[in-house]
Enzyme design. Sequence first.
Site, mmCIF file in Angstrom:
data_model
loop_
_atom_site.group_PDB
_atom_site.id
_atom_site.type_symbol
_atom_site.label_atom_id
_atom_site.label_comp_id
_atom_site.label_asym_id
_atom_site.label_seq_id
_atom_site.Cartn_x
_atom_site.Cartn_y
_atom_site.Cartn_z
ATOM 1 N N ARG A 36 0.675 -2.100 7.184
ATOM 2 C CA ARG A 36 1.234 -0.906 6.536
ATOM 3 C C ARG A 36 2.387 -0.279 7.332
ATOM 4 O O ARG A 36 3.041 0.641 6.841
ATOM 5 C CB ARG A 36 0.115 0.129 6.293
ATOM 6 C CG ARG A 36 -0.951 -0.396 5.328
ATOM 7 C CD ARG A 36 -1.853 0.711 4.829
ATOM 8 N NE ARG A 36 -1.085 1.759 4.170
ATOM 9 C CZ ARG A 36 -1.594 2.912 3.771
ATOM 10 N NH1 ARG A 36 -2.876 3.151 3.962
ATOM 11 N NH2 ARG A 36 -0.851 3.813 3.174
ATOM 12 N N ARG A 76 -8.828 3.074 11.918
ATOM 13 C CA ARG A 76 -7.385 3.289 11.796
ATOM 14 C C ARG A 76 -6.837 4.372 12.729
ATOM 15 O O ARG A 76 -5.658 4.379 13.051
ATOM 16 C CB ARG A 76 -7.055 3.697 10.356
ATOM 17 C CG ARG A 76 -7.449 2.677 9.284
ATOM 18 C CD ARG A 76 -6.491 1.515 9.234
ATOM 19 N NE ARG A 76 -6.872 0.538 8.220
ATOM 20 C CZ ARG A 76 -6.493 0.579 6.948
ATOM 21 N NH1 ARG A 76 -5.728 1.551 6.531
ATOM 22 N NH2 ARG A 76 -6.885 -0.359 6.110
ATOM 23 N N HIS A 120 -11.753 5.953 5.566
ATOM 24 C CA HIS A 120 -11.143 7.145 6.146
ATOM 25 C C HIS A 120 -12.105 8.327 6.073
ATOM 26 O O HIS A 120 -13.015 8.348 5.239
ATOM 27 C CB HIS A 120 -9.875 7.537 5.353
ATOM 28 C CG HIS A 120 -8.697 6.636 5.574
ATOM 29 N ND1 HIS A 120 -7.945 6.134 4.537
ATOM 30 C CD2 HIS A 120 -8.128 6.162 6.703
ATOM 31 C CE1 HIS A 120 -6.962 5.391 5.027
ATOM 32 N NE2 HIS A 120 -7.059 5.390 6.335
ATOM 33 N N GLU A 151 -0.272 9.579 1.570
ATOM 34 C CA GLU A 151 -0.973 10.541 2.446
ATOM 35 C C GLU A 151 -1.124 10.006 3.874
ATOM 36 O O GLU A 151 -1.105 10.769 4.843
ATOM 37 C CB GLU A 151 -2.377 10.809 1.891
ATOM 38 C CG GLU A 151 -3.265 11.549 2.868
ATOM 39 C CD GLU A 151 -4.666 11.796 2.365
ATOM 40 O OE1 GLU A 151 -5.365 10.834 2.007
ATOM 41 O OE2 GLU A 151 -5.063 12.962 2.325
ATOM 42 N N ASP A 152 -1.274 8.686 3.989
ATOM 43 C CA ASP A 152 -1.553 8.113 5.311
ATOM 44 C C ASP A 152 -0.356 8.138 6.243
ATOM 45 O O ASP A 152 -0.512 7.986 7.451
ATOM 46 C CB ASP A 152 -2.058 6.670 5.142
ATOM 47 C CG ASP A 152 -3.422 6.645 4.495
ATOM 48 O OD1 ASP A 152 -4.248 7.505 4.830
ATOM 49 O OD2 ASP A 152 -3.651 5.782 3.630
ATOM 50 N N ASP A 209 0.809 -1.229 0.000
ATOM 51 C CA ASP A 209 0.000 0.000 0.000
ATOM 52 C C ASP A 209 0.840 1.275 0.000
ATOM 53 O O ASP A 209 0.311 2.361 0.232
ATOM 54 C CB ASP A 209 -0.908 0.009 1.245
ATOM 55 C CG ASP A 209 -2.081 -0.948 1.111
ATOM 56 O OD1 ASP A 209 -3.051 -0.577 0.428
ATOM 57 O OD2 ASP A 209 -2.021 -2.054 1.668
ATOM 58 N N CYS A 263 -4.973 10.603 -1.418
ATOM 59 C CA CYS A 263 -4.143 9.578 -0.738
ATOM 60 C C CYS A 263 -2.807 9.344 -1.436
ATOM 61 O O CYS A 263 -1.897 8.778 -0.834
ATOM 62 C CB CYS A 263 -4.913 8.284 -0.596
ATOM 63 S SG CYS A 263 -5.444 7.638 -2.136
HETATM 64 C C1 CIR Z 1 -5.659 0.887 2.936
HETATM 65 O O1 CIR Z 1 -6.578 0.115 3.177
HETATM 66 O O2 CIR Z 1 -4.979 1.384 3.832
HETATM 67 C C2 CIR Z 1 -5.344 1.226 1.502
HETATM 68 N N1 CIR Z 1 -5.684 0.140 0.653
HETATM 69 C C3 CIR Z 1 -6.077 2.461 1.056
HETATM 70 C C4 CIR Z 1 -5.587 3.708 1.697
HETATM 71 C C5 CIR Z 1 -6.210 4.920 1.139
HETATM 72 N N2 CIR Z 1 -5.726 6.062 1.789
HETATM 73 C C6 CIR Z 1 -6.343 7.229 1.820
HETATM 74 O O3 CIR Z 1 -7.426 7.370 1.307
HETATM 75 N N3 CIR Z 1 -5.768 8.198 2.484
#
Ligand code: CIR
Length: 263
Positions: free
Chosen positions: A89, A135, A162, A69-70, A64, A258
């Site tokens: 992650r 999360r 999110h 962004e995360d 991922d 993201c």
């Molecule tokens: C997840 O489940 O963490 C990733 N497949 C998707 C993350 C998307 N992130 C975001 O929208 N900030």
Amino acid sequence: MEFQPKTAVVRNLPVSFINCLKEHAPLTPIDLDLAHRQHDEYVRTVASLVPNSVQLPADESLPDCCFIEDTAVVIGDLAAISFLGALERRGEERLVEKTLHELGVRTVAIEAPGTLDGGDVLFTGSHIVVGLSRRTNAEAAQQLAKIFPYPVVTVPVTGTLHLKSVLSSFDRKTILFGECEAARKIAKHLEPMLKEYKLQFLPDAIAANVLSMGANLVIQDGFPRSEVILQGLAKVAGKKIHKLQMSEFIKADGALTCCSLLF
Ligand code: CIR
């Protein structure tokens, strides 16, 4: 003044992206070639709208990692480095932290028991809105309030991954919401606390995730009913629209915000 980032940091997608986390199995599997083409176009577009852009390599062990962004919340020259909510992650943040340092950004780590995904944080320019989701938790929101000199407002996020899966900033006074039960609940909770903002609903949930960069607005292609409204808002605000296809990232619960860190 409108938010005009000076720097964009993006991260390439690995081949293992097809095995990334997904809330639901997509109707059709992720097409890796198409995902690469969509990401290339994303990187080109974002890079054309900021003076400085950095493209980080993918890490095969982190499927991922393109959802950069995360991994951090960056406001100006200060960043909170995420303690990511999903075990799978954790580790994505390491290269990001190093890169931010090299770019002159001061970093502070979110620490357990706080968990944070940047996709749950909306900075409006005056407030930090934190979605409390599977999360991101209240401990992390409290840590953000100590790190940044802005008021933090929290809101429960249910029925979507999110906070920013269903909303984002159009400008400093307008928050876009995508029509769905999750967004309705968030809007109802936020309305009394964020009276000075206009909450603008769009007919498609995911179409509310846009990148607003100064006089430019990056939106998702393929949502014509939402696009009509965004075109109208953009015209009034004097913003130029750029359209990107993000279908392969939507299959992985991602969208526009993201795939970059903008500051
Ligand atoms: C997840 O489940 O963490 C990733 N497949 C998707 C993350 C998307 N992130 C975001 O929208 N900030």
